[in-house]
Design a protein around this motif. Structure first.
Motif, short mmCIF file in Angstrom:
data_model
loop_
_atom_site.label_atom_id
_atom_site.label_comp_id
_atom_site.label_asym_id
_atom_site.label_seq_id
_atom_site.Cartn_x
_atom_site.Cartn_y
_atom_site.Cartn_z
N MET A 12 42.06 33.98 49.85
CA MET A 12 43.00 32.85 49.93
C MET A 12 42.67 31.79 48.88
SD MET A 12 43.41 32.38 54.08
CE MET A 12 44.38 30.88 53.89
N VAL A 13 41.38 31.49 48.74
CA VAL A 13 40.96 30.55 47.70
C VAL A 13 41.30 31.12 46.33
CG1 VAL A 13 38.95 29.49 46.59
CG2 VAL A 13 39.14 29.49 49.09
N GLY A 14 41.04 32.42 46.15
CA GLY A 14 41.36 33.06 44.88
C GLY A 14 42.83 33.00 44.54
N ALA A 15 43.69 33.24 45.54
CA ALA A 15 45.13 33.18 45.30
C ALA A 15 45.56 31.77 44.92
CB ALA A 15 45.88 33.66 46.55
N ALA A 16 45.02 30.77 45.64
CA ALA A 16 45.37 29.37 45.33
C ALA A 16 44.89 28.98 43.93
CB ALA A 16 44.76 28.44 46.38
N ALA A 17 43.66 29.40 43.59
CA ALA A 17 43.13 29.09 42.26
C ALA A 17 43.91 29.82 41.17
CB ALA A 17 41.65 29.48 42.20
N GLY A 18 44.34 31.05 41.45
CA GLY A 18 45.15 31.79 40.48
C GLY A 18 46.48 31.11 40.25
N TRP A 19 47.10 30.63 41.34
CA TRP A 19 48.39 29.93 41.22
C TRP A 19 48.22 28.68 40.37
CZ3 TRP A 19 50.12 25.07 42.67
CH2 TRP A 19 51.50 24.86 42.62
N THR A 20 47.13 27.94 40.61
CA THR A 20 46.87 26.71 39.86
C THR A 20 46.66 27.03 38.38
OG1 THR A 20 45.82 25.70 41.79
CG2 THR A 20 45.34 24.71 39.64
N ALA A 21 45.85 28.05 38.09
CA ALA A 21 45.60 28.44 36.70
C ALA A 21 46.88 28.90 36.02
CB ALA A 21 44.54 29.53 36.65
N ASN A 22 47.74 29.57 36.79
CA ASN A 22 49.03 30.03 36.24
C ASN A 22 49.92 28.84 35.91
OD1 ASN A 22 51.00 32.16 35.64
ND2 ASN A 22 52.11 31.35 37.42
N ARG A 23 49.92 27.83 36.77
CA ARG A 23 50.71 26.62 36.51
C ARG A 23 50.21 25.89 35.27
NH1 ARG A 23 55.51 25.59 38.55
NH2 ARG A 23 55.05 23.36 38.69
N LEU A 24 48.90 25.98 35.01
CA LEU A 24 48.32 25.33 33.84
C LEU A 24 48.55 26.14 32.57
CD1 LEU A 24 44.89 24.14 35.32
CD2 LEU A 24 46.91 22.72 34.78
N GLY A 25 49.04 27.38 32.73
CA GLY A 25 49.34 28.21 31.57
C GLY A 25 48.14 28.87 30.94
N LEU A 26 47.02 29.03 31.70
CA LEU A 26 45.84 29.67 31.14
C LEU A 26 46.05 31.17 30.98
CD1 LEU A 26 42.97 27.91 33.14
CD2 LEU A 26 43.85 27.34 30.88
N PRO A 27 45.43 31.78 29.96
CA PRO A 27 45.50 33.25 29.83
C PRO A 27 44.85 33.91 31.03
CG PRO A 27 44.71 32.23 27.80
CD PRO A 27 44.71 31.16 28.85
N LEU A 28 45.39 35.00 31.48
CA LEU A 28 44.88 35.78 32.61
C LEU A 28 44.59 34.89 33.82
CD1 LEU A 28 44.41 38.82 32.88
CD2 LEU A 28 42.00 38.39 32.47
N PRO A 29 45.54 34.08 34.25
CA PRO A 29 45.27 33.07 35.29
C PRO A 29 44.90 33.67 36.63
CG PRO A 29 47.63 33.28 34.93
CD PRO A 29 46.96 34.10 33.85
N TRP A 30 45.49 34.81 36.98
CA TRP A 30 45.29 35.35 38.33
C TRP A 30 43.94 36.02 38.50
CZ3 TRP A 30 48.43 33.56 41.85
CH2 TRP A 30 49.72 33.14 41.46
N MET A 31 43.19 36.19 37.41
CA MET A 31 41.81 36.66 37.54
C MET A 31 40.83 35.55 37.20
SD MET A 31 39.89 40.00 35.98
CE MET A 31 39.64 39.33 34.34
N LEU A 32 41.12 34.77 36.17
CA LEU A 32 40.22 33.70 35.76
C LEU A 32 40.10 32.63 36.85
CD1 LEU A 32 38.55 33.01 33.23
CD2 LEU A 32 40.45 31.58 32.46
N GLY A 33 41.21 32.24 37.48
CA GLY A 33 41.19 31.24 38.53
C GLY A 33 40.34 31.65 39.73
N PRO A 34 40.60 32.82 40.34
CA PRO A 34 39.77 33.27 41.46
C PRO A 34 38.30 33.43 41.09
CG PRO A 34 41.80 34.54 41.38
CD PRO A 34 41.76 33.70 40.13
N MET A 35 38.03 33.86 39.87
CA MET A 35 36.65 34.07 39.44
C MET A 35 35.88 32.76 39.42
SD MET A 35 35.38 35.79 35.87
CE MET A 35 35.84 34.34 34.90
#
Length: 342
Positions: A12-35
């Protein structure tokens, strides 16, 4: 908490962090955010756990995705990559030497632990070989976990914040909805994922759970048996699981151990990345390959993760994947041979 709620919380934390990273436009947000998020939770000793049991089910999805990017045009360029492979050999020697210096002289590791911690590739293989040779298994594991964490974070953030490379969750090929796939598409892609695993093991490929499905998917797409990539929702779910697993690798270690190993990992990975930059410019000057692409090919991160970064940033996935496959093969074969002669 039992393991199941801990895993759910981490995801759940990973999904939320991935969504946030995706909103920020970071490359590979759905893996980098959860990591990144789960690494911080691991350091804080939060009640999270790695969904390791899900990893074998999501890796084939990534393999099929990467295979869908292979084309006849890319295969026709294999001969152009010979020079990149030739330059890789001295690159690996210099990168490993710099990393060994960090762990031996700065970290004070014993020679065996420092040696297998410094090798730029093959986490599981280096862990097994290092432990069998008398190295400290936990330190080797944390060293490689730190390397992958630092390299993926640095490369992803560097491309996003410095080079202003943006990516979407659908990566380079746009969003693929579940309804886009016909029953025949589902059958072909699912078959590549399921059959590819035993094929990869039969061929004794490194990371067979990814490379086997990638190989079959590439063949299926080359033959135009299927034209679409796996659905984007499945790809996102797979990346959340992968990022969460990487972030939770530090669980069980003390804050002091984690801090020390990440700090050494920063120094070791920085040395490798600086060497990678130098050799990337050298290779680019000798070939027509862009520096950014060669740098991705030489960056000593995980094969799956660096291939995903290549896809997210619009680079040649086959080129990057093949170079990382060769890097791992060279390290696995050469590391024990060099160790015996030291």
């Amino acid at each position: 908490m039992t393991s199941a709620p801990r895993i759910v919380l981490a995801l759940m934390v990973g999904a939320a962090a991935g969504w946030t990273a995706n909103r920020l436009g970071l490359p590979l947000p759905w893996m980098l955010g959860p990591m990144i998020a789960n690494t911080l939770l691991s350091i804080l000793k939060a009640p999270v756990a790695a969904p390791a049991g899900l990893r074998p089910f999501v890796i084939p999805v990534i393999g099929v995705l990467l295979g869908s990017t292979i084309s006849a045009e890319i295969l026709g360029r294999l001969g152009e990559w010979a020079l990149t492979v030739a330059v890789m050999l001295p690159f690996l020697a210099v990168a490993a030497a710099g990393s060994y210096f960090v762990y031996r002289r700065i970290g004070g590791y014993d020679p065996v632990t420092a040696y297998f911690s410094a090798m730029p590739g093959g986490l599981n293989e280096m862990l097994i070989m290092g432990a069998a040779s008398g190295g400290v298994e936990k330190r080797i594991a944390l060293a490689h976990a730190s390397r992958i964490l630092v390299v993926i974070s640095f490369v992803g953030l560097f491309y996003g914040l410095v080079l202003d490379v943006r990516s979407s969750s659908g990566a380079a090929r746009g969003w693929v909805a579940l309804s886009t796939l016909s029953p025949q598409d589902w059958a072909w892609l699912g078959g590549c994922a399921l059959v590819g695993i035993p094929v990869g093991r039969f061929l004794r490929l490194p990371a067979p759970v990814m490379l086997g499905p990638m190989l079959l998917s590439g063949i299926a797409h080359l033959l135009h048996l299927v034209e679409v990539a796996p659905p984007s929702l499945l790809v996102i779910a797979a990346q959340i699981v992968l990022g969460t697993v990487i972030g939770c690798r530090f669980l069980g270690a003390s804050a002091r151990e984690i801090g020390r190993d990440i700090w050494l990992g920063v120094w070791s990975s920085s040395a490798m990345l600086l060497v990678a930059v130098g050799f990337a410019f050298l290779t680019a000057s000798l070939t027509d390959t862009p520096v950014a692409q060669v740098f991705l090919a030489y960056s000593p991160g995980g094969l799956t993760e660096m291939s995903l970064l290549a896809l997210a940033m619009g680079q040649d996935v086959a080129y990057v994947s093949i170079m990382h496959l060769l890097r791992i093969l060279i390290v696995i074969v050469a590391a024990p041979a060099v160790f015996r002669r030291r």
